[in-house]
Structures are given as C-alpha cells and as structure tokens.
Design a protein around this motif. Structure first.
Motif, PDB file in Angstrom:
ATOM      1  N   THR A 226       0.873   1.966  -4.139  1.00  0.00           N
ATOM      2  CA  THR A 226      -0.556   2.965  -4.010  1.00  0.00           C
ATOM      3  C   THR A 226      -0.043   4.356  -3.854  1.00  0.00           C
ATOM      4  O   THR A 226      -0.483   5.372  -4.481  1.00  0.00           O
ATOM      5  N   LEU A 227       0.769   4.487  -2.659  1.00  0.00           N
ATOM      6  CA  LEU A 227       0.767   6.043  -2.499  1.00  0.00           C
ATOM      7  C   LEU A 227       2.207   6.606  -2.803  1.00  0.00           C
ATOM      8  O   LEU A 227       2.706   7.665  -2.583  1.00  0.00           O
TER       9      LEU A 227
ATOM     10  N   PHE B 115      -6.371   7.587   7.160  1.00  0.00           N
ATOM     11  CA  PHE B 115      -6.071   9.059   6.862  1.00  0.00           C
ATOM     12  C   PHE B 115      -4.754   9.169   6.687  1.00  0.00           C
ATOM     13  O   PHE B 115      -4.276  10.517   6.474  1.00  0.00           O
ATOM     14  N   ALA B 116      -3.765   8.207   6.830  1.00  0.00           N
ATOM     15  CA  ALA B 116      -2.428   8.287   6.769  1.00  0.00           C
ATOM     16  C   ALA B 116      -2.010   8.397   4.924  1.00  0.00           C
ATOM     17  O   ALA B 116      -2.183   7.451   4.313  1.00  0.00           O
ATOM     18  N   LYS B 117      -1.423   9.319   4.750  1.00  0.00           N
ATOM     19  CA  LYS B 117      -1.056   9.649   3.405  1.00  0.00           C
ATOM     20  C   LYS B 117       0.545   9.886   3.175  1.00  0.00           C
ATOM     21  O   LYS B 117       1.039   9.819   2.207  1.00  0.00           O
ATOM     22  N   THR B 118       1.120  10.173   4.407  1.00  0.00           N
ATOM     23  CA  THR B 118       2.555  10.372   4.362  1.00  0.00           C
ATOM     24  C   THR B 118       3.354   9.638   5.416  1.00  0.00           C
ATOM     25  O   THR B 118       2.776   8.905   6.298  1.00  0.00           O
TER      26      THR B 118
ATOM     27  N   TYR C   8       0.981  -1.208   0.149  1.00  0.00           N
ATOM     28  CA  TYR C   8      -0.062   0.086  -0.112  1.00  0.00           C
ATOM     29  C   TYR C   8       0.971   1.106  -0.102  1.00  0.00           C
ATOM     30  O   TYR C   8       0.522   2.177  -0.850  1.00  0.00           O
ATOM     31  N   MET C   9       1.728   1.118   0.915  1.00  0.00           N
ATOM     32  CA  MET C   9       2.834   2.379   1.037  1.00  0.00           C
ATOM     33  C   MET C   9       3.552   2.548  -0.230  1.00  0.00           C
ATOM     34  O   MET C   9       3.579   3.905  -0.674  1.00  0.00           O
TER      35      MET C   9
ATOM     36  N   TYR D 276      -8.484  -0.915   0.283  1.00  0.00           N
ATOM     37  CA  TYR D 276      -7.815  -0.964   1.650  1.00  0.00           C
ATOM     38  C   TYR D 276      -8.687  -0.342   2.552  1.00  0.00           C
ATOM     39  O   TYR D 276      -8.226  -0.339   3.846  1.00  0.00           O
ATOM     40  N   GLN D 277      -9.312   0.786   2.004  1.00  0.00           N
ATOM     41  CA  GLN D 277     -10.198   1.433   3.342  1.00  0.00           C
ATOM     42  C   GLN D 277     -11.161   0.502   3.854  1.00  0.00           C
ATOM     43  O   GLN D 277     -11.185   0.646   5.366  1.00  0.00           O
TER      44      GLN D 277
END
Length: 401
Positions: free
Chosen positions: A234-235, A292-295, A230-231, A361-362
């Motif tokens: 995706t991000l 809510f974690a994007k960073t 995911y990290m 993922y949510q």
C-alpha cells in the motif's frame, strides 16, 4: 541425586536454546510457502492457523499433564519428538508435507513453552515475577539471534536452517537430562487444599487476564503479517524497513528487560500492575499512531510504543497466574497462559484480514485500539473488584543476582 528446586540459570539456558532453535523456522514460513512452494497467501494463512492452533493445544495439554505425570519424562519426550520433527523437515520440505511438519512442530513448541513456564514456578529462591521477566527476556534474546542469522543462511538453502535447529534441540535435550530431574514435593499449605477448587476470584482474575493476553496477541499479530503488506504493497516502502522494525523490537526488549531486572522492579507488586495495565495502554496507543504513519519514522515510533507494551505486560501475566495458583494447579494454568499467544496468532491475521477486506486499514487501526481499550477496562474492573478476595500462594522473595 534429585533436586526439589529448579535452577533459574539452567531454566533460562533452556529457554534461550529453545527459542534460538525455533527462530530458524517461523520467520521464513510465509516466504518459503509462498515463493518457494508456490502456495497462495490464503493457503499460507490456513497453514499458519493450523500451526498456531497446534501450539495452543500443545500448551494446554502439556500444562495439564505437568500436574499429573512426571514432568522430567514429559519434557524429555517432547524435545526428542521435536528433534525427530526437525529431521523430518530436512527430509521432507515440499508441499504438503512441509505444512504437516509445521503443524506438528507448532504442537510440540507449545508443549515445550508451557512446560518451561511450569518449571519456572519451581524456582523458589528467586521472586516469581523476576523469573518470568527473565524467561521472556531470554526467549526474545534467542529469537533475535536466530532471526539475525536467518537472513544470511536462508539463501544457502532452507535445509541448513533445519540442520542448525536439530543441533540446538539436541543440546537442549542434554541440558534437560542433566538439570531438569526434580522431585516435585507439594507445600504443606497446598496439600491441605488439594481437594478444594480454586477460589472464584482467583479463577476469575486468571481467566480475565489470560483473555487480555489473547487480545494483546491479536493486536500484535497484525504486526507479524498484515502490517508488512500495508507497508510494502500500500505505501510501497522497501521490505528492509519492515525487517528493521523487528531489529528495533528485539534491541528494545533487551534494554527494557535489563533495566527492569537491574533495578529489581519485578519484585514490586505495584510495578507488576503498572506493567500489566501500562502494557495494555501502550498497545492501544500504538494503534492510534498507525493511521498517521506513512514513512519508516512513523512505523518505528509505533513499534517502539508497542514494544514497551510487549516487554512489560507479556511476562507479568504468567507471573500473576503463578501467584494465584497452588502447586497442584500451576501446570494447568501456565498451560493456558502459554496458549494465549498462540490463540492470538491463530485468529489475529484472520480477523485483521476480514476487517481490511471489508473496511480497510484505517478501521483496523482504530478498531484495534478500541478493542485493547475495552480489554483494559475489563481487566482493571475485575482486579479492582476482586483482588482483595484472592488467595495468594507465592510470597515474593528478594531476587538473587
């Protein structure tokens, strides 16, 4: 001359060496199978599943044998077999023999973990909760040392990791031969009840809390696998940020355990329940942070919360099992407690992958929080309803530092 009581010092030394050696193997498994041996991630998942099932079965079998046969011989045999397996890794680390060796290694590592926990129940001059807190601390301390070295050694060749592992397991065998030769004498209170089954409420609380530990490890397994994808995919965060999360994890575990043991909190029954239920709540809260974690900051916060839950709840469940079991059943139930993490690691990635593929993922994050909350309620209801009826077999003693 044989002793009847286990030395906590040498038990912790053995735990550290065992996890130091194991830490050279599992961190590179996914990378080595996928990048070096060109196996698909699906195949890698099946290999990890086989390894985890092997660990669970090894823990359960080891615990049952501990109560029936000579533990000293059992632990020597399994460490010797682990040395042979590491030598096999050195000689045969291609596909599919690497996967076969890894499965055998999982079975043996589960065996060692359960028998070390069972030996922990034979430390009589120190409170049992302190013993299991320290076992958890030293096991993580050894793993942190190993994972820090893996990044440096792996580029030189995976064989060097196996060579270091062999050296450490030989050292572990020497420690075992010198310091683990105990005479197991049952307490008189236990001798009178050897033919009586464990009481209904003892068994019920044990199984419910071990089940809770399985759920925690299903949640924790998402950090070990799906969160990295995911990290990075995706991000599009760099891999070093995911690795840095585990540095935070290891350092924070050390700090938390040092504080708990320095303040002697582990000898308080109230603190034990706070650790178990607080740990469950922390795991659930961490999953509510992840959507809510994007960073890196967001993931670091979620990891800190997860680590507080891990460092408090994980060591207290085998400590609770120790208090609720007589000496003639300690191996069996410590084996089950030791198998719980393996079961969670086995099915956590599969369940998580299924949810991600069908719902995203949510849903995984919110569903994980809900699952932990349901487990919290179930464990709390069981303990509140039945703990007054249990039979306790270990009276806390003051920890000797």
């Amino acid at each position: 001359m044989k002793k009847t009581n286990m030395s906590i010092t040498w038990l912790l030394v053995a735990s550290f060496i065992n996890n130091f050696a194991a830490g050279f193997i599992w961190p590179v498994t996914t990378v080595y199978l996928h990048n070096n041996l060109q196996q698909s991630l699906i195949t890698v998942g099946w290999v990890i599943l086989a390894n985890s099932i092997g660990q669970a079965y090894g823990s359960i079998l080891s615990g049952r044998l501990f109560d029936r046969f000579a533990p000293y011989r059992l632990i020597q045999i399994v460490v010797a077999l682990m040395i042979a397996t590491q030598i096999s890794f050195i000689l045969f680390h291609g596909w599919p023999l690497y996967a076969l060796n890894l499965t055998v290694c999982g079975f043996l590592s589960g065996w060692i973990l359960a028998i070390l926990n069972a030996y922990g129940t034979r430390v009589v001059n120190v409170d049992g909760r302190f013993v299991f807190n320290m076992l958890y601390f030293t096991s993580n301390f050894g793993m942190v040392f190993a994972t820090a070295l893996v990044g440096v050694i792996f580029p030189l060749g995976i064989v060097w990791l196996f060579i270091l592992s062999v050296i450490l397991y030989v050292l572990l065998l020497l420690v075992v031969k010198v310091h683990f030769n105990l005479t197991f004498v049952k307490k008189e209170t236990d001798q009178a009840t050897t033919v009586a089954p464990l009481s209904e409420w003892n068994r019920r609380i044990i199984y419910v809390t071990i089940g809770g530990l399985v759920v925690l490890w299903i949640a924790y397994a998402q950090w070990l696998g799906n969160l990295s994808v995911y990290m990075t995919d995706t991000l599009h965060l760099p891999l070093w940020q995911y690795s840095m999360l585990w540095t935070i994890n290891g350092a924070l575990i050390a700090i938390i355990q040092i504080v708990i043991n320095t303040l002697n909190l582990s000898t308080s029954r109230r603190a034990m329940w706070i650790q178990i239920f607080g740990g469950l709540l922390m795991f659930g809260l961490a999953f509510l942070i992840l959507p809510f974690a994007k960073t890196f900051t967001g993931f670091a916060l979620a990891m800190v919360v997860t680590t507080f839950g891990e460092a408090t709840a994980f060591p207290m469940i085998p400590a609770l099992v120790n208090e609720l079991t007589p000496s003639y059943l300690k191996g069996r139930y410590q084996g089950l407690a030791a198998a719980a993490p393996s079961i969670g690691r086995a099915f956590g990635p599969v369940l998580g992958g299924f949810v991600i593929e069908h719902q995203g993922y949510q849903t995984l994050f919110y569903g994980g929080s809900g699952l932990v909350l349901i487990t919290f309620i179930l464990v709390l209801a069981t303990v509140v309803s039945g703990y007054r009826y249990v039979t306790e077999y270990n009276q806390p003693v003051k920890s000797k530092k």
